[in-house]
Motif scaffolding. Structure first.
Motif, PDB file in Angstrom:
ATOM      1  N   THR A  69       0.825  -1.214   0.000  1.00 23.05           N
ATOM      2  CA  THR A  69       0.000   0.000   0.000  1.00 23.05           C
ATOM      3  C   THR A  69       0.857   1.261   0.000  1.00 23.05           C
ATOM      4  N   ASN A  70       1.868   1.316   0.853  1.00 22.44           N
ATOM      5  CA  ASN A  70       2.582   2.582   1.073  1.00 22.44           C
ATOM      6  C   ASN A  70       3.704   2.867   0.080  1.00 22.44           C
ATOM      7  N   ALA A  71       4.305   1.835  -0.475  1.00 26.19           N
ATOM      8  CA  ALA A  71       5.450   2.054  -1.373  1.00 26.19           C
ATOM      9  C   ALA A  71       5.153   1.612  -2.799  1.00 26.19           C
ATOM     10  N   VAL A  72       4.624   0.391  -2.955  1.00 21.91           N
ATOM     11  CA  VAL A  72       4.349  -0.101  -4.318  1.00 21.91           C
ATOM     12  C   VAL A  72       3.117   0.609  -4.892  1.00 21.91           C
ATOM     13  N   GLY A  73       2.106   0.826  -4.045  1.00 19.10           N
ATOM     14  CA  GLY A  73       0.875   1.478  -4.500  1.00 19.10           C
ATOM     15  C   GLY A  73       1.131   2.820  -5.191  1.00 19.10           C
ATOM     16  N   PRO A  74       1.846   3.742  -4.562  1.00 15.80           N
ATOM     17  CA  PRO A  74       2.117   5.027  -5.221  1.00 15.80           C
ATOM     18  C   PRO A  74       2.870   4.874  -6.544  1.00 15.80           C
ATOM     19  N   MET A  75       3.774   3.886  -6.608  1.00 13.29           N
ATOM     20  CA  MET A  75       4.500   3.655  -7.867  1.00 13.29           C
ATOM     21  C   MET A  75       3.540   3.180  -8.962  1.00 13.29           C
ATOM     22  N   LEU A  76       2.657   2.212  -8.612  1.00  7.03           N
ATOM     23  CA  LEU A  76       1.698   1.702  -9.607  1.00  7.03           C
ATOM     24  C   LEU A  76       0.746   2.800 -10.056  1.00  7.03           C
ATOM     25  N   MET A  77       0.307   3.620  -9.105  1.00  7.68           N
ATOM     26  CA  MET A  77      -0.600   4.736  -9.440  1.00  7.68           C
ATOM     27  C   MET A  77       0.103   5.715 -10.383  1.00  7.68           C
ATOM     28  N   ALA A  78       1.336   6.069 -10.057  1.00  8.84           N
ATOM     29  CA  ALA A  78       2.083   7.018 -10.894  1.00  8.84           C
ATOM     30  C   ALA A  78       2.264   6.455 -12.305  1.00  8.84           C
ATOM     31  N   GLN A  79       2.607   5.184 -12.381  1.00 10.23           N
ATOM     32  CA  GLN A  79       2.818   4.529 -13.674  1.00 10.23           C
ATOM     33  C   GLN A  79       1.524   4.520 -14.506  1.00 10.23           C
ATOM     34  N   ALA A  80       0.425   4.171 -13.841  1.00 13.88           N
ATOM     35  CA  ALA A  80      -0.846   4.037 -14.559  1.00 13.88           C
ATOM     36  C   ALA A  80      -1.386   5.391 -15.026  1.00 13.88           C
ATOM     37  N   PHE A  81      -1.191   6.428 -14.217  1.00  9.33           N
ATOM     38  CA  PHE A  81      -1.732   7.740 -14.578  1.00  9.33           C
ATOM     39  C   PHE A  81      -0.744   8.588 -15.384  1.00  9.33           C
ATOM     40  N   LEU A  82       0.460   8.072 -15.590  1.00 13.13           N
ATOM     41  CA  LEU A  82       1.489   8.860 -16.277  1.00 13.13           C
ATOM     42  C   LEU A  82       1.063   9.366 -17.663  1.00 13.13           C
ATOM     43  N   PRO A  83       0.441   8.527 -18.499  1.00 11.52           N
ATOM     44  CA  PRO A  83       0.033   9.041 -19.813  1.00 11.52           C
ATOM     45  C   PRO A  83      -0.911  10.245 -19.707  1.00 11.52           C
ATOM     46  N   LEU A  84      -1.834  10.211 -18.754  1.00  3.99           N
ATOM     47  CA  LEU A  84      -2.767  11.340 -18.594  1.00  3.99           C
ATOM     48  C   LEU A  84      -2.051  12.574 -18.040  1.00  3.99           C
ATOM     49  N   LEU A  85      -1.089  12.354 -17.157  1.00  2.00           N
ATOM     50  CA  LEU A  85      -0.301  13.477 -16.612  1.00  2.00           C
ATOM     51  C   LEU A  85       0.567  14.095 -17.711  1.00  2.00           C
ATOM     52  N   LYS A  86       1.167  13.245 -18.525  1.00  2.00           N
ATOM     53  CA  LYS A  86       2.009  13.746 -19.627  1.00  2.00           C
ATOM     54  C   LYS A  86       1.173  14.538 -20.626  1.00  2.00           C
ATOM     55  N   LYS A  87      -0.037  14.067 -20.845  1.00  2.00           N
ATOM     56  CA  LYS A  87      -0.936  14.778 -21.764  1.00  2.00           C
ATOM     57  C   LYS A  87      -1.217  16.189 -21.236  1.00  2.00           C
ATOM     58  N   ALA A  88      -1.504  16.299 -19.947  1.00  2.00           N
ATOM     59  CA  ALA A  88      -1.762  17.626 -19.352  1.00  2.00           C
ATOM     60  C   ALA A  88      -0.528  18.509 -19.460  1.00  2.00           C
ATOM     61  N   ALA A  89       0.647  17.929 -19.220  1.00  2.00           N
ATOM     62  CA  ALA A  89       1.890  18.716 -19.291  1.00  2.00           C
ATOM     63  C   ALA A  89       2.121  19.228 -20.713  1.00  2.00           C
ATOM     64  N   ARG A  90       1.898  18.353 -21.686  1.00  2.00           N
ATOM     65  CA  ARG A  90       2.094  18.757 -23.094  1.00  2.00           C
ATOM     66  C   ARG A  90       1.156  19.884 -23.491  1.00  2.00           C
ATOM     67  N   GLU A  91      -0.074  19.821 -22.979  1.00  2.00           N
ATOM     68  CA  GLU A  91      -1.084  20.786 -23.422  1.00  2.00           C
ATOM     69  C   GLU A  91      -1.102  22.055 -22.582  1.00  2.00           C
ATOM     70  N   SER A  92      -0.250  22.111 -21.542  1.00  2.00           N
ATOM     71  CA  SER A  92      -0.244  23.281 -20.661  1.00  2.00           C
ATOM     72  C   SER A  92       0.607  24.405 -21.238  1.00  2.00           C
ATOM     73  N   THR A  93       0.211  25.638 -20.924  1.00  2.00           N
ATOM     74  CA  THR A  93       1.014  26.796 -21.335  1.00  2.00           C
ATOM     75  C   THR A  93       1.855  27.303 -20.162  1.00  2.00           C
ATOM     76  N   GLU A  94       1.719  26.644 -18.987  1.00  2.00           N
ATOM     77  CA  GLU A  94       2.499  27.038 -17.801  1.00  2.00           C
ATOM     78  C   GLU A  94       3.989  26.831 -18.047  1.00  2.00           C
ATOM     79  N   LYS A  95       4.801  27.705 -17.471  1.00  2.00           N
ATOM     80  CA  LYS A  95       6.258  27.543 -17.558  1.00  2.00           C
ATOM     81  C   LYS A  95       6.764  26.850 -16.282  1.00  2.00           C
ATOM     82  N   GLY A  96       7.786  26.012 -16.404  1.00  2.00           N
ATOM     83  CA  GLY A  96       8.411  25.386 -15.243  1.00  2.00           C
ATOM     84  C   GLY A  96       7.499  24.375 -14.563  1.00  2.00           C
ATOM     85  N   LEU A  97       7.870  24.013 -13.325  1.00  2.00           N
ATOM     86  CA  LEU A  97       7.101  23.014 -12.589  1.00  2.00           C
ATOM     87  C   LEU A  97       5.873  23.655 -11.951  1.00  2.00           C
TER      88      LEU A  97
END
Ligand SMILES: NC(=O)c1ccc[n+]([C@@H]2O[C@H](COP(=O)([O-])OP(=O)(O)OC[C@H]3O[C@@H](n4cnc5c(N)ncnc54)[C@H](OP(=O)(O)O)[C@@H]3O)[C@@H](O)[C@H]2O)c1
Length: 126
Positions: free
Chosen positions: A59-87
């Motif tokens: 739950t505490n260590a593997v879970g966050p990794m699996l969540m990050a991996q699974a949602f990464l394509p959607l996060l990358k999509k938001a980053a690509r489409e954002s006009t924000e600069k930097g983090l």
């Protein structure tokens, strides 16, 4: 769907991604917060066993990794489409809830609670 996704269950995570994707209507995902965590206060060095270590890690260590991996394509999509600069959290970000209990520098409260499984699963280098 249950009221929350079991982050220790890869197929539940896959289902959650599909549901979130459906709600986003083609947009990306700006923010993933990995808050789920478990804590067994009685898990001292004398009592903890491998099942408890594995259960807590899932739950505490593997879970966050699996969540990050699974949602990464959607996060990358938001980053690509954002006009924000930097983090920025309004661009795309993952926030993982850590704990001072996992610090290798402070040993916060170790005299009161060893909670070995939790401390190891939340390991932080400061
Ligand atoms: N409280 C503190 O002092 C403190 C300090 C430092 C860091 N943190 C961190 O902050 C986060 C939240 O802690 P909290 O004190 O709010 O704990 P909490 O009240 O026990 O809440 C933990 C949440 O995680 C959920 N959860 C547990 N296992 C899960 C799983 N396998 N899949 C999905 N959800 C799961 C629980 O849902 P159910 O109730 O439905 O099981 C609950 O909603 C944790 O990551 C914890 O390590 C807390």
């Amino acid at each position: 769907m249950e009221d929350h996704t079991d982050v220790a269950n890869p197929s539940a995570i896959t289902d959650a991604v599909k549901i979130v994707e459906g709600k986003l209507n083609g947009a990306g995902l700006n923010l993933l917060i990995n808050n789920a965590g478990i804590y067994t206060p009685t898990a001292s060095l004398e009592t903890v066993d491998s099942e408890e270590m594995i259960r807590t890690y899932k739950t505490n260590a593997v879970g966050p990794m699996l969540m990050a991996q699974a949602f990464l394509p959607l996060l990358k999509k938001a980053a690509r489409e954002s006009t924000e600069k930097g983090l920025s959290c309004s661009k795309a970000a993952i926030i993982n809830m850590s704990s001072i209990g996992g610090s290798i520098a402070s040993l916060f409260g170790f005299d009161l609670m060893q909670v070995v499984s939790y401390r190891c699963s939340k390991l932080v280098p400061t």
